[in-house]
Design an enzyme around this catalytic site. Sequence first.
Site, PDB file in Angstrom:
ATOM      1  N   HIS A  19       0.846  -1.208   0.000  1.00  0.00           N
ATOM      2  CA  HIS A  19       0.000   0.000   0.000  1.00  0.00           C
ATOM      3  C   HIS A  19       0.882   1.258   0.000  1.00  0.00           C
ATOM      4  CE1 HIS A  19      -3.119  -2.616   2.287  1.00  0.00           C
ATOM      5  NE2 HIS A  19      -3.691  -2.321   1.152  1.00  0.00           N
ATOM      6  N   LYS A  43     -18.300  -5.743   7.123  1.00  0.00           N
ATOM      7  CA  LYS A  43     -17.028  -6.435   6.878  1.00  0.00           C
ATOM      8  C   LYS A  43     -16.235  -6.446   8.174  1.00  0.00           C
ATOM      9  CE  LYS A  43     -13.360  -6.425   3.422  1.00  0.00           C
ATOM     10  NZ  LYS A  43     -12.821  -5.744   2.247  1.00  0.00           N
ATOM     11  N   ARG A  92      -1.924  -6.210  -8.294  1.00  0.00           N
ATOM     12  CA  ARG A  92      -0.771  -7.060  -7.990  1.00  0.00           C
ATOM     13  C   ARG A  92      -0.562  -8.114  -9.057  1.00  0.00           C
ATOM     14  NH1 ARG A  92      -3.154  -7.749  -2.153  1.00  0.00           N
ATOM     15  NH2 ARG A  92      -4.932  -7.393  -3.489  1.00  0.00           N
ATOM     16  N   SER A 130      -2.833  -7.636   2.982  1.00  0.00           N
ATOM     17  CA  SER A 130      -3.101  -7.486   4.418  1.00  0.00           C
ATOM     18  C   SER A 130      -3.446  -8.834   5.037  1.00  0.00           C
ATOM     19  CB  SER A 130      -4.260  -6.521   4.642  1.00  0.00           C
ATOM     20  OG  SER A 130      -3.953  -5.256   4.128  1.00  0.00           O
TER      21      SER A 130
HETATM   22  P1  ADP Z   1      -9.836  -3.551  -0.536  1.00  0.00           P
HETATM   23  O1  ADP Z   1     -10.643  -4.307   0.477  1.00  0.00           O
HETATM   24  O2  ADP Z   1     -10.516  -2.316  -1.044  1.00  0.00           O
HETATM   25  O3  ADP Z   1      -9.258  -4.384  -1.650  1.00  0.00           O
HETATM   26  P2  ADP Z   1      -7.122  -3.383   0.483  1.00  0.00           P
HETATM   27  O4  ADP Z   1      -6.633  -2.617   1.668  1.00  0.00           O
HETATM   28  O5  ADP Z   1      -6.938  -4.858   0.499  1.00  0.00           O
HETATM   29  O6  ADP Z   1      -8.639  -2.970   0.330  1.00  0.00           O
HETATM   30  O7  ADP Z   1      -6.445  -2.819  -0.819  1.00  0.00           O
HETATM   31  C1  ADP Z   1      -6.576  -1.475  -1.185  1.00  0.00           C
HETATM   32  C2  ADP Z   1      -5.936  -1.261  -2.539  1.00  0.00           C
HETATM   33  O8  ADP Z   1      -4.535  -1.490  -2.435  1.00  0.00           O
HETATM   34  C3  ADP Z   1      -6.434  -2.226  -3.627  1.00  0.00           C
HETATM   35  O9  ADP Z   1      -6.439  -1.539  -4.862  1.00  0.00           O
HETATM   36  C4  ADP Z   1      -5.399  -3.308  -3.642  1.00  0.00           C
HETATM   37  O10 ADP Z   1      -5.321  -3.937  -4.904  1.00  0.00           O
HETATM   38  C5  ADP Z   1      -4.148  -2.490  -3.356  1.00  0.00           C
HETATM   39  N1  ADP Z   1      -3.112  -3.322  -2.758  1.00  0.00           N
HETATM   40  C6  ADP Z   1      -3.197  -4.113  -1.685  1.00  0.00           C
HETATM   41  N2  ADP Z   1      -2.018  -4.731  -1.437  1.00  0.00           N
HETATM   42  C7  ADP Z   1      -1.172  -4.304  -2.424  1.00  0.00           C
HETATM   43  C8  ADP Z   1       0.169  -4.601  -2.775  1.00  0.00           C
HETATM   44  N3  ADP Z   1       0.897  -5.470  -2.096  1.00  0.00           N
HETATM   45  N4  ADP Z   1       0.691  -3.970  -3.837  1.00  0.00           N
HETATM   46  C9  ADP Z   1      -0.057  -3.119  -4.551  1.00  0.00           C
HETATM   47  N5  ADP Z   1      -1.331  -2.808  -4.313  1.00  0.00           N
HETATM   48  C10 ADP Z   1      -1.887  -3.394  -3.257  1.00  0.00           C
END
Ligand code: ADP
Length: 167
Positions: A19, A43, A92, A130
């Site tokens: 992130h 959620k 990703r 995450s």
């Molecule tokens: P959501 O539940 O909206 O997917 P996340 O916190 O899991 O929330 O992810 C938020 C954004 O960050 C999404 O666009 C996700 O694809 C991106 N993201 C999560 N992890 C990574 C990573 N390791 N590298 C790049 N983008 C990421």
Amino acid sequence: MSQKIAIYPGTFDPITLGHIDIAERSSKIFDKVFVVIGVNSNKKSLFSEKERYQMVVDSLSHLLNIEVVTYNGLIVDIAEKLGANTIIRGLRAVSDFDYEYQIALMNRKICSNIDTIFMLPDEKYTYLSSSIVRELAQYNEDIHHFVSSNVAAELRKKFGKNIVEIV
Ligand code: ADP
């Protein structure tokens, strides 16, 4: 000239180095980026809204044009409220694409002047999520390659003191 404003929405439960990588890239492209932490009572998250907010603020404090907000509602509504016409999402792997594509088109249907852009993280973060971090922390695995030190400390608090952190 009008400012280029974007939002970067997500759950951030917790914020990872993946992130942060996307936030850093976005902050170079846009004048202002709002990181929007989704608060969805349906959620279940490991960290509360307040905890997630604090971890994101601490992890992104080096990026001066980034502001962190929490929001419960439609992404396009918060984008409009904040004056943003771009939504940033991280991609990703191909496996992310189907879901993201659907959401992006739906958001455009609801609000035609808001575009979604997809950004790729450094390839070392392409396997990182995450949920993987939560799982590793739960089993006391070393997570210092995946989250900032403030987040590692919060995970240690959640799961007990046995998490190994090598500096
Ligand atoms: P959501 O539940 O909206 O997917 P996340 O916190 O899991 O929330 O992810 C938020 C954004 O960050 C999404 O666009 C996700 O694809 C991106 N993201 C999560 N992890 C990574 C990573 N390791 N590298 C790049 N983008 C990421």
